[in-house]
Design a protein around this motif. Sequence first.
Motif, PDB file in Angstrom:
ATOM      1  N   ASP A 177       3.277   3.531   7.900  1.00 37.47           N
ATOM      2  CA  ASP A 177       2.886   2.116   7.944  1.00 37.47           C
ATOM      3  C   ASP A 177       1.696   1.855   7.032  1.00 37.47           C
ATOM      4  OD1 ASP A 177       4.893   1.604   9.730  1.00 37.47           O
ATOM      5  OD2 ASP A 177       3.613   1.754  11.513  1.00 37.47           O
ATOM      6  N   TYR A 178       0.751   2.766   7.001  1.00 46.96           N
ATOM      7  CA  TYR A 178      -0.419   2.601   6.126  1.00 46.96           C
ATOM      8  C   TYR A 178      -0.006   2.624   4.658  1.00 46.96           C
ATOM      9  CZ  TYR A 178      -4.577   3.887   3.495  1.00 46.96           C
ATOM     10  OH  TYR A 178      -5.570   3.936   2.561  1.00 46.96           O
ATOM     11  N   LEU A 179       0.877   3.561   4.283  1.00 47.04           N
ATOM     12  CA  LEU A 179       1.319   3.646   2.889  1.00 47.04           C
ATOM     13  C   LEU A 179       2.119   2.409   2.487  1.00 47.04           C
ATOM     14  CD1 LEU A 179       2.379   7.408   2.705  1.00 47.04           C
ATOM     15  CD2 LEU A 179       0.325   6.351   1.751  1.00 47.04           C
ATOM     16  N   ASN A 180       2.973   1.937   3.379  1.00 45.50           N
ATOM     17  CA  ASN A 180       3.762   0.733   3.070  1.00 45.50           C
ATOM     18  C   ASN A 180       2.855  -0.477   2.881  1.00 45.50           C
ATOM     19  OD1 ASN A 180       6.209   2.123   3.215  1.00 45.50           O
ATOM     20  ND2 ASN A 180       6.427   1.757   5.409  1.00 45.50           N
ATOM     21  N   THR A 181       1.816  -0.582   3.698  1.00 45.33           N
ATOM     22  CA  THR A 181       0.883  -1.705   3.562  1.00 45.33           C
ATOM     23  C   THR A 181       0.063  -1.587   2.288  1.00 45.33           C
ATOM     24  OG1 THR A 181       0.735  -1.852   5.978  1.00 45.33           O
ATOM     25  CG2 THR A 181      -0.980  -2.947   4.705  1.00 45.33           C
ATOM     26  N   LYS A 182      -0.341  -0.373   1.942  1.00 40.46           N
ATOM     27  CA  LYS A 182      -1.192  -0.155   0.777  1.00 40.46           C
ATOM     28  C   LYS A 182      -0.466  -0.480  -0.521  1.00 40.46           C
ATOM     29  CE  LYS A 182      -4.064   3.404  -1.420  1.00 40.46           C
ATOM     30  NZ  LYS A 182      -5.306   2.615  -1.359  1.00 40.46           N
ATOM     31  N   TYR A 183       0.825  -0.158  -0.614  1.00 39.98           N
ATOM     32  CA  TYR A 183       1.584  -0.352  -1.849  1.00 39.98           C
ATOM     33  C   TYR A 183       2.612  -1.479  -1.728  1.00 39.98           C
ATOM     34  CZ  TYR A 183      -0.453   4.149  -3.049  1.00 39.98           C
ATOM     35  OH  TYR A 183      -1.329   5.172  -3.308  1.00 39.98           O
ATOM     36  N   ARG A 184       2.337  -2.428  -0.838  1.00 36.85           N
ATOM     37  CA  ARG A 184       3.277  -3.532  -0.645  1.00 36.85           C
ATOM     38  C   ARG A 184       3.125  -4.601  -1.717  1.00 36.85           C
ATOM     39  NH1 ARG A 184       2.989  -5.806   5.213  1.00 36.85           N
ATOM     40  NH2 ARG A 184       3.771  -3.687   5.577  1.00 36.85           N
ATOM     41  N   ASP A 185       1.976  -4.691  -2.364  1.00 38.56           N
ATOM     42  CA  ASP A 185       1.732  -5.725  -3.363  1.00 38.56           C
ATOM     43  C   ASP A 185       2.739  -5.620  -4.509  1.00 38.56           C
ATOM     44  OD1 ASP A 185      -0.015  -6.522  -6.043  1.00 38.56           O
ATOM     45  OD2 ASP A 185      -0.377  -7.818  -4.322  1.00 38.56           O
ATOM     46  N   ASP A 186       3.249  -6.763  -4.956  1.00 39.61           N
ATOM     47  CA  ASP A 186       4.273  -6.778  -6.006  1.00 39.61           C
ATOM     48  C   ASP A 186       3.736  -6.251  -7.331  1.00 39.61           C
ATOM     49  OD1 ASP A 186       6.081  -7.828  -4.216  1.00 39.61           O
ATOM     50  OD2 ASP A 186       5.700  -9.916  -4.790  1.00 39.61           O
ATOM     51  N   ASN A 187       2.495  -6.580  -7.647  1.00 36.98           N
ATOM     52  CA  ASN A 187       1.916  -6.104  -8.907  1.00 36.98           C
ATOM     53  C   ASN A 187       1.766  -4.586  -8.906  1.00 36.98           C
ATOM     54  OD1 ASN A 187       1.645  -8.748  -9.903  1.00 36.98           O
ATOM     55  ND2 ASN A 187      -0.336  -8.991  -8.890  1.00 36.98           N
ATOM     56  N   VAL A 188       1.323  -4.031  -7.780  1.00 37.23           N
ATOM     57  CA  VAL A 188       1.173  -2.578  -7.687  1.00 37.23           C
ATOM     58  C   VAL A 188       2.535  -1.899  -7.756  1.00 37.23           C
ATOM     59  CG1 VAL A 188       0.380  -0.683  -6.221  1.00 37.23           C
ATOM     60  CG2 VAL A 188      -0.962  -2.786  -6.378  1.00 37.23           C
ATOM     61  N   ASP A 189       3.503  -2.464  -7.039  1.00 31.48           N
ATOM     62  CA  ASP A 189       4.843  -1.879  -7.063  1.00 31.48           C
ATOM     63  C   ASP A 189       5.458  -1.955  -8.456  1.00 31.48           C
ATOM     64  OD1 ASP A 189       7.251  -0.889  -5.438  1.00 31.48           O
ATOM     65  OD2 ASP A 189       8.085  -2.644  -6.463  1.00 31.48           O
ATOM     66  N   GLY A 190       5.210  -3.056  -9.167  1.00 33.00           N
ATOM     67  CA  GLY A 190       5.719  -3.160 -10.538  1.00 33.00           C
ATOM     68  C   GLY A 190       5.085  -2.141 -11.456  1.00 33.00           C
TER      69      GLY A 190
END
Length: 342
Positions: free
Chosen positions: A151-164
């Motif tokens: 859950d922590y990792l999903n929240t940390k890298y949920r941002d669209d810019n970071v994922d892109g």
Amino acid sequence: MRDTRIDRAISVCKKVVGTFSNSWNLKRGLADAQNQMKLPEHKLITESPTRWGSRQCMIERFVEQEKAIRHVLGADKKRRHLLPTWQDVDVLESVSKALSPLLEFTDALSGEQVVTISYLKPVLSLFKSEVLAVKSDDTDLTKKIKETILDYLNTKYRDDNVDGLLSVASTLDPRFKNRYNDDDQIMMSTLSSELMAMATQEESDSPGPSTATAQGTTAEGGADGGDDDDTCEPAKKKKSFGSYLKKTVRRESQATAMEKEIKSYLMLPAVDSDVNPLEWWKTQEIRFPRLTKLAKKYLCVPSSSSPSERAFSTGGNIVTCHRASLKPDNVDRLVFLAHNLK
């Protein structure tokens, strides 16, 4: 994650390890107990607040030597109160089982060899599918720890810019390419846009022929020593309608060439996972000139701040209270030598 059971078990573990580290008799008794029980002759590990993963190493070693520790403390009346309960041991085993696989990954990601930001998306995918996947023999506490970390990792890298950013970096890594992307067409368009923006920036930064002519005219006027301002002004050339069409045709041809280059790169088989991606792009620069520049832009980003923190630690070991008059250039050279002469 805050849990009273974990806090109590870790507190008991710290007290036991601290007691053994300050007593030669207990260390000798632990060595004798290891020989009798045929356990590995390992020393207990003390947690260090500034060392990543030291708590997990302490817990893992405590669980490994739990029988020998119980034997030694049980024979000492003064320290018998330090004996951990079976609940504490169960909690420590659950914590160790959940975190021990992560210790190897964090050590690998904190290295200095070929660890770029392109590693993050494959590692996150591996965490979800294998490392932190709930297993049938996991205890309730182990499951809770794994779910909390995910859950922590999903929240940390949920941002669209970071994922892109992570998606583009992993795609430009010849070891992964589109293996961890959800939509290949979106990635194709993203890479094309990045290449087109880079080409446009290079065109704007490079001086055009009119600018070069103006500079030459100004230089000649200055050499002749003329004071007439009209001679320094370059003659304005009228643009024809065909010049605008040439720009459009050139952009279309660039877009087509970029699309072909991207498709050609993605069609290549993935290279071995131990290959240095930057060295691979260096050998393929003639074949993929545009993508090579884009790869250098993304693959130069490290996956963690550990290398830079090591450099600061090395600098702190070099510049001390008794060696504080070094010039900055000398400090840079000494840090470079310390990291490269091994």
